[in-house]
Design an enzyme around this catalytic site. Structure first.
Site, PDB file in Angstrom:
ATOM      1  N   GLY A  18       2.279 -11.165 -10.420  1.00 11.66           N
ATOM      2  CA  GLY A  18       3.366 -12.017  -9.955  1.00 11.66           C
ATOM      3  C   GLY A  18       4.233 -11.324  -8.923  1.00 11.66           C
ATOM      4  O   GLY A  18       4.636 -11.930  -7.921  1.00 11.66           O
ATOM      5  N   THR A  19       4.521 -10.048  -9.138  1.00 16.04           N
ATOM      6  CA  THR A  19       5.329  -9.292  -8.178  1.00 16.04           C
ATOM      7  C   THR A  19       4.587  -9.134  -6.858  1.00 16.04           C
ATOM      8  O   THR A  19       5.166  -9.277  -5.773  1.00 16.04           O
ATOM      9  CB  THR A  19       5.678  -7.905  -8.742  1.00 16.04           C
ATOM     10  OG1 THR A  19       6.382  -8.076  -9.978  1.00 16.04           O
ATOM     11  CG2 THR A  19       6.547  -7.119  -7.772  1.00 16.04           C
ATOM     12  N   LEU A  20       3.287  -8.838  -6.943  1.00 14.92           N
ATOM     13  CA  LEU A  20       2.478  -8.743  -5.726  1.00 14.92           C
ATOM     14  C   LEU A  20       2.540 -10.045  -4.935  1.00 14.92           C
ATOM     15  O   LEU A  20       2.740 -10.044  -3.718  1.00 14.92           O
ATOM     16  CB  LEU A  20       1.025  -8.423  -6.086  1.00 14.92           C
ATOM     17  CG  LEU A  20       0.026  -8.462  -4.924  1.00 14.92           C
ATOM     18  CD1 LEU A  20       0.366  -7.415  -3.868  1.00 14.92           C
ATOM     19  CD2 LEU A  20      -1.399  -8.267  -5.442  1.00 14.92           C
ATOM     20  N   SER A  21       2.401 -11.174  -5.626  1.00 13.24           N
ATOM     21  CA  SER A  21       2.424 -12.458  -4.929  1.00 13.24           C
ATOM     22  C   SER A  21       3.811 -12.802  -4.392  1.00 13.24           C
ATOM     23  O   SER A  21       3.933 -13.431  -3.345  1.00 13.24           O
ATOM     24  CB  SER A  21       1.923 -13.579  -5.849  1.00 13.24           C
ATOM     25  OG  SER A  21       0.512 -13.621  -5.823  1.00 13.24           O
ATOM     26  N   GLU A  22       4.864 -12.389  -5.115  1.00 13.77           N
ATOM     27  CA  GLU A  22       6.217 -12.613  -4.603  1.00 13.77           C
ATOM     28  C   GLU A  22       6.421 -11.932  -3.262  1.00 13.77           C
ATOM     29  O   GLU A  22       6.945 -12.520  -2.305  1.00 13.77           O
ATOM     30  CB  GLU A  22       7.249 -12.086  -5.604  1.00 13.77           C
ATOM     31  CG  GLU A  22       7.655 -13.043  -6.691  1.00 13.77           C
ATOM     32  CD  GLU A  22       8.876 -12.512  -7.435  1.00 13.77           C
ATOM     33  OE1 GLU A  22      10.004 -12.937  -7.115  1.00 13.77           O
ATOM     34  OE2 GLU A  22       8.701 -11.669  -8.326  1.00 13.77           O
ATOM     35  N   LEU A  71     -12.944 -17.220   2.790  1.00 14.25           N
ATOM     36  CA  LEU A  71     -13.427 -18.283   1.903  1.00 14.25           C
ATOM     37  C   LEU A  71     -12.835 -18.133   0.501  1.00 14.25           C
ATOM     38  O   LEU A  71     -12.471 -17.036   0.077  1.00 14.25           O
ATOM     39  CB  LEU A  71     -14.955 -18.244   1.808  1.00 14.25           C
ATOM     40  CG  LEU A  71     -15.730 -18.525   3.089  1.00 14.25           C
ATOM     41  CD1 LEU A  71     -17.212 -18.216   2.880  1.00 14.25           C
ATOM     42  CD2 LEU A  71     -15.541 -19.969   3.541  1.00 14.25           C
ATOM     43  N   GLU A 110       2.612 -17.915 -11.740  1.00 14.78           N
ATOM     44  CA  GLU A 110       3.533 -19.022 -11.478  1.00 14.78           C
ATOM     45  C   GLU A 110       2.848 -20.345 -11.828  1.00 14.78           C
ATOM     46  O   GLU A 110       1.905 -20.750 -11.162  1.00 14.78           O
ATOM     47  CB  GLU A 110       3.954 -19.048 -10.008  1.00 14.78           C
ATOM     48  CG  GLU A 110       4.872 -20.220  -9.680  1.00 14.78           C
ATOM     49  CD  GLU A 110       5.092 -20.420  -8.183  1.00 14.78           C
ATOM     50  OE1 GLU A 110       5.845 -21.337  -7.816  1.00 14.78           O
ATOM     51  OE2 GLU A 110       4.497 -19.666  -7.387  1.00 14.78           O
TER      52      GLU A 110
END
Length: 310
Positions: free
Chosen positions: A67-71, A224, A280
């Protein structure tokens, strides 16, 4: 002495991590310009990324879980600048499952993970862009739906802290008797499928939910998406999923899984359902997910399995 500047964006839940504190001190003693910012509430990562760009920081390091990486990736991705004009991205895995880091072979300990960021040149990576409910969401790893998503969403934070990835297994096994298939239409370029699924993965990365390898062959630099659909398995759900979870592998569902590689995919259902996007949850009846090629540059191991040709 390093001539580059680094800023570490740390998930507040891991602010007391002693190994990370020691690693930061060690690098500073070596002459590395490394600042730390700690997230406390929604919007902090976005603010810290904007601040870092204004300060001319060369590399941002996300310290936390998927989640932190994606934030941090999201805060970079929706800016107007091209990838080569943005700071590069690194990762120190401090989450419960660390699915992206595990699949990418990023070291588990803070100092080796930070040394990797300093040593390895950044490589272009794709990102996953999800559109739903008139909003845009980004992710570096994977969107999942169905059984695995419910396991991830419903696993208690306290249990995750105590047991790590094993918490997902325990929660999953407790749900085996009440799996409800989700009816959906899934379509993409020269592809269409309709039916009831019990698990769905749309991967830039390979695994989610504490090691569920929903997209075992995905790479993050091919432009892809890897789409995996597990249809309803009449009479075999409990046995098959129990085996899958206990082994932490995709092998138990290989024969039942439908897998396809697409630049984009649309998923529609008559009833709202949830996709888990790197931690998320997003609920809707219609999702459009696209692969955005080369959106960021990331520091990864030389033998990283998530890179094409590794």
């Amino acid at each position: 002495m390093s001539t580059s500047s680094y800023r570490l964006i740390l998930n507040g839940k891991s602010a007391g991590d002693e190994a990370l504190r020691e690693a930061v001190t060690t690098l500073r003693e070596r002459g590395v310009a490394l600042d730390v910012r700690v997230t406390w509430e929604s919007g902090d990562a976005e603010r810290y990324v904007a601040e870092a760009i204004a300060d001319g920081v060369d590399t941002l390091v996300a310290a936390g879980g998927d989640g932190t990486l994606s934030e941090v990736a999201t805060a970079l991705a929706h800016r107007d600048e091209a990838a080569d004009a943005l700071p590069t991205l690194g990762l120190v895995p401090l989450g419960t499952a660390n699915d992206f880091a595990s699949a990418a072979l990023i070291p588990e300990q803070p100092l080796p993970a930070l040394e990797l960021v300093l040593a390895r040149p950044a490589r272009p990576i794709d990102l996953l862009r999800l559109d739903a409910n008139n909003a845009v969401h980004w992710a570096a790893n994977l969107a999942s739906g169905g059984f695995g998503t419910q396991v991830t969403v419903e696993t208690h934070d306290g249990l995750k802290k105590l047991l790590g990835g094993l918490a997902y297994l325990i929660t999953g096994l407790s749900k085996l008797g009440r799996i409800e298939p989700i009816p959906a239409r899934i379509s993409g370029q020269d592809f269409a499928w309709q039916g009831d699924f019990i698990a769905l993965g749309v991967g830039n990365g390979r695994q989610a939910g504490g090691g569920q390898a929903l997209c075992p062959d995905a790479v993050i630099d091919d432009g892809l998406l890897d789409v995996t659909v597990i249809p309803e398995l009449s009479g075999e759900v409990a046995d098959t999923l129990s085996t899958w979870l206990k082994q932490g592998k995709h092998a138990a569902l290989d024969e039942a899984a439908l897998r396809v590689r697409l630049p984009w995919v649309e998923i529609a259902s008559v009833q709202p359902f949830t996709l888990n996007l790197d931690g998320e949850p997003v609920e809707s009846t219609h999702f459009r997910i696209a692969c955005v090629p080369g959106r960021l540059r990331m520091h990864l191991p030389m033998d990283c399995p998530l890179l094409a040709g590794a």
